[in-house]
Design a protein around this motif. Structure first.
Motif, PDB file in Angstrom:
ATOM      1  N   SER A 158       0.826  -1.205   0.000  1.00  0.00           N
ATOM      2  CA  SER A 158       0.000   0.000   0.000  1.00  0.00           C
ATOM      3  C   SER A 158       0.859   1.254   0.000  1.00  0.00           C
ATOM      4  O   SER A 158       2.037   1.231   0.361  1.00  0.00           O
ATOM      5  CB  SER A 158      -0.953   0.003   1.203  1.00  0.00           C
ATOM      6  N   ILE A 159       0.250   2.371  -0.359  1.00  0.00           N
ATOM      7  CA  ILE A 159       1.007   3.596  -0.623  1.00  0.00           C
ATOM      8  C   ILE A 159       1.654   4.168   0.638  1.00  0.00           C
ATOM      9  O   ILE A 159       2.697   4.793   0.585  1.00  0.00           O
ATOM     10  CB  ILE A 159       0.106   4.656  -1.299  1.00  0.00           C
ATOM     11  N   GLY A 160       1.027   3.962   1.792  1.00  0.00           N
ATOM     12  CA  GLY A 160       1.622   4.485   3.014  1.00  0.00           C
ATOM     13  C   GLY A 160       1.876   3.370   4.017  1.00  0.00           C
ATOM     14  O   GLY A 160       2.987   3.057   4.382  1.00  0.00           O
ATOM     15  N   GLY A 161       0.826   2.724   4.450  1.00  0.00           N
ATOM     16  CA  GLY A 161       0.974   1.702   5.468  1.00  0.00           C
ATOM     17  C   GLY A 161       0.527   2.210   6.821  1.00  0.00           C
ATOM     18  O   GLY A 161       0.414   3.416   7.064  1.00  0.00           O
ATOM     19  N   GLY A 268      -9.626   2.901   5.552  1.00  0.00           N
ATOM     20  CA  GLY A 268      -9.654   3.838   6.674  1.00  0.00           C
ATOM     21  C   GLY A 268     -10.192   3.203   7.938  1.00  0.00           C
ATOM     22  O   GLY A 268     -10.587   3.902   8.872  1.00  0.00           O
ATOM     23  N   VAL A 269     -10.167   1.858   7.982  1.00  0.00           N
ATOM     24  CA  VAL A 269     -10.718   1.164   9.139  1.00  0.00           C
ATOM     25  C   VAL A 269      -9.944   1.529  10.418  1.00  0.00           C
ATOM     26  O   VAL A 269      -8.744   1.798  10.381  1.00  0.00           O
ATOM     27  CB  VAL A 269     -10.665  -0.364   8.904  1.00  0.00           C
ATOM     28  N   ASP A 270     -10.659   1.558  11.538  1.00  0.00           N
ATOM     29  CA  ASP A 270     -10.042   1.879  12.825  1.00  0.00           C
ATOM     30  C   ASP A 270      -9.425   0.610  13.412  1.00  0.00           C
ATOM     31  O   ASP A 270     -10.021  -0.074  14.238  1.00  0.00           O
ATOM     32  CB  ASP A 270     -11.101   2.446  13.779  1.00  0.00           C
ATOM     33  N   ASN A 271      -8.220   0.280  12.957  1.00  0.00           N
ATOM     34  CA  ASN A 271      -7.560  -0.931  13.459  1.00  0.00           C
ATOM     35  C   ASN A 271      -6.193  -0.658  14.072  1.00  0.00           C
ATOM     36  O   ASN A 271      -5.467  -1.581  14.429  1.00  0.00           O
ATOM     37  CB  ASN A 271      -7.431  -1.979  12.355  1.00  0.00           C
ATOM     38  N   ILE A 272      -5.835   0.607  14.202  1.00  0.00           N
ATOM     39  CA  ILE A 272      -4.582   0.996  14.846  1.00  0.00           C
ATOM     40  C   ILE A 272      -4.952   1.744  16.119  1.00  0.00           C
ATOM     41  O   ILE A 272      -5.580   2.802  16.064  1.00  0.00           O
ATOM     42  CB  ILE A 272      -3.732   1.899  13.935  1.00  0.00           C
ATOM     43  N   ASN A 356      -3.468  -8.465   5.931  1.00  0.00           N
ATOM     44  CA  ASN A 356      -3.588  -7.398   4.936  1.00  0.00           C
ATOM     45  C   ASN A 356      -4.321  -6.238   5.599  1.00  0.00           C
ATOM     46  O   ASN A 356      -5.490  -5.977   5.350  1.00  0.00           O
ATOM     47  CB  ASN A 356      -4.340  -7.917   3.706  1.00  0.00           C
ATOM     48  N   SER A 357      -3.620  -5.502   6.449  1.00  0.00           N
ATOM     49  CA  SER A 357      -4.284  -4.609   7.400  1.00  0.00           C
ATOM     50  C   SER A 357      -4.681  -3.260   6.841  1.00  0.00           C
ATOM     51  O   SER A 357      -5.679  -2.682   7.258  1.00  0.00           O
ATOM     52  CB  SER A 357      -3.390  -4.404   8.633  1.00  0.00           C
ATOM     53  N   ASN A 376      -8.498  -6.597   6.339  1.00  0.00           N
ATOM     54  CA  ASN A 376      -8.331  -7.993   6.723  1.00  0.00           C
ATOM     55  C   ASN A 376      -7.776  -8.159   8.139  1.00  0.00           C
ATOM     56  O   ASN A 376      -7.580  -9.280   8.602  1.00  0.00           O
ATOM     57  CB  ASN A 376      -7.405  -8.656   5.693  1.00  0.00           C
ATOM     58  N   TYR A 377      -7.507  -7.035   8.825  1.00  0.00           N
ATOM     59  CA  TYR A 377      -6.992  -7.100  10.201  1.00  0.00           C
ATOM     60  C   TYR A 377      -7.766  -6.102  11.051  1.00  0.00           C
ATOM     61  O   TYR A 377      -7.574  -4.885  10.933  1.00  0.00           O
ATOM     62  CB  TYR A 377      -5.496  -6.771  10.232  1.00  0.00           C
TER      63      TYR A 377
END
Length: 427
Positions: A158-161, A268-272, A356-357, A376-377
């Motif tokens: 992905s472009i940023g991560g 843009g999922v809230d997974n971090i 694949n977060s 996916n995460y």
């Protein structure tokens, strides 16, 4: 086709920029005999190898022919070594990477990896090192020799991560000089973008809505024009994939094989998550090398870690830690294995690795299946907390309980509408 040649005779042998061992050179020459690169009329590389490892060896060589600098720059960033090329302004960006990436740990993960994956990582490094050996006119800024374990530092295309959600300026305020001129990234300076305005779009159409009665997949990558290369990888072990490759990686990030295609948009999922903690759990010393007027200089930081990850900033009198997906081996396995998935069932099974977060996925296959999968995460969390804000990391109830299954995350498989669409835009 414009160019067809074995990789072995791509150019004349000349003196290496790095002191290679004779055994290395002989091994590269043997593997090169198993690889052919065909350049079509548009310069796209079509790489053919006897084994998957041969195809990886050749595709890395071909990417380096196209733009070695972008490959090296991606790994300077992924390994936290950008300041060695660009100077002190990138020091805290490197520190951010090294909070999560440790070469000794990655070497250990490489040794524990499945044999088949180690062979691919070996081929990744060998292909790049062989290119440098055959092209002494190419002068790396920093990395004159690639090692197999380095592939584990850069497993998503992905472009940023995910890591770019951590503020570099916040790290500088905590561990250094908040007034220092920094190399900002997207998350730090949203009002002063230095990125190309761009957006990614994925569309899958069911056979019943298509004139030719086959599923259609449209892939519009989320990148600036030169962010990825385009190529085909083919082997006698069942690999035959075409699409976009993020410079230096050895898998097709988004593209298709003979019977299935996959497209990624940034999620843009809230997974971090951030956690506030009262006291650090342990500390660690990290040394950052950076280019200076007098040569290579170094600065050592004493960085702090809480129960949930590294401490990246403060909030009042409390410390803020951050948790990211960090399963490097499984992430690389997932990114590569999906390129060989022949249908929806196989692709869906690979998604059980949950690594694949930072991407959403749009999918289609030759059997007529179409699908959309959200990130996916996604950690399984106690929903009584507001996870859009830092939560109390000292409370045991904030501990993750695994990840949500694919079925539990937003997804659409073969919808009645006959189509799926996902779009993401950076403005």
């Amino acid at each position: 086709m414009r160019v067809s040649r074995p990789i072995l005779v791509a150019c004349c042998i000349a003196g290496p920029a790095f002191a290679q061992q004779p055994g290395d050179i002989a091994r590269w020459e043997r593997q090169a005999q198993n690889v052919t690169i065909i350049r079509d009329d548009w310069g796209i590389a079509h790489v053919y190898g006897k084994t998957d490892a041969d195809a990886v060896f050749g595709m890395e060589y071909a990417q380096a022919e196209d733009d070695f600098n972008r490959i090296e720059t991606n790994y300077l960033n992924a390994l936290g070594r950008l300041a060695e090329a660009e100077g002190e302004s990138a020091m805290f960006q490197d520190l951010r990477m090294k909070l999560f990436i440790d070469p000794d740990s990655l070497r250990a993960e490489y040794r524990r990896s499945p044999v088949w994956l180690r062979r691919l990582m070996d081929a990744f490094a060998d292909g790049l090192n062989y290119f440098l050996y055959k092209h002494p006119d190419v002068k790396p800024r920093v990395i004159a020799h690639f090692e197999p374990w380095m592939a584990l530092s850069f497993t998503e295309g992905s472009i940023g991560g995910d890591i770019e959600r951590i503020s570099v300026s916040g790290l500088a305020a905590l561990y250094g000089d908040s007034t220092r001129r920094l190399k900002y990234t997207r998350g730090d300076a949203p009002d002063e973008p230095d990125f190309d305005p761009s957006g990614s779009n994925g569309i899958a159409i069911a056979p019943r809505l298509a004139t030719n009665h086959h599923a259609l997949l449209w892939i519009n990558p989320h990148t600036s024009f030169y962010f990825r290369s385009e190529l085909q990888m083919v082997s006698q072990e069942g690999l035959n994939a075409y699409g976009a490759v993020t410079w230096g990686q050895f898998f097709i990030y988004q593209g298709f094989n003979a019977t299935a295609g996959w497209m990624h948009t940034s999620s843009g999922v809230d997974n971090i998550d951030e956690f506030v903690e009262r006291a650090p759990h342990h500390d660690r010393r990290i040394t950052i090398a950076f280019k200076s007027d007098s040569g290579l200089a170094r600065r050592t930081f004493r960085v702090l870690y809480g129960h949930h990850g590294p401490i990246v900033r403060t909030e009042g009198d409390r410390l803020v830690t951050v948790s990211l997906m960090k399963s490097h081996v499984n992430a690389l396995i997932q990114s590569y294995s999906r390129t060989k998935a022949k249908d929806f069932t196989a692709f869906r099974q690979i998604m059980e690795l949950h690594t694949n977060s930072s991407n959403n996925t749009v999918f289609a296959d030759a059997s007529g299946n179409i699908a959309y999968f959200h990130s996916n995460y996604i950690p399984r969390r106690d929903t009584t907390f507001d996870w859009s804000q830092p939560v109390n990391g000292d409370d045991p109830a904030t501990t993750y309980r695994g990840v949500l299954s694919v079925a539990e995350t937003p997804n659409v498989v073969n919808p009645a509408s006959g189509w799926v669409y996902n779009s993401n835009n950076w403005l």
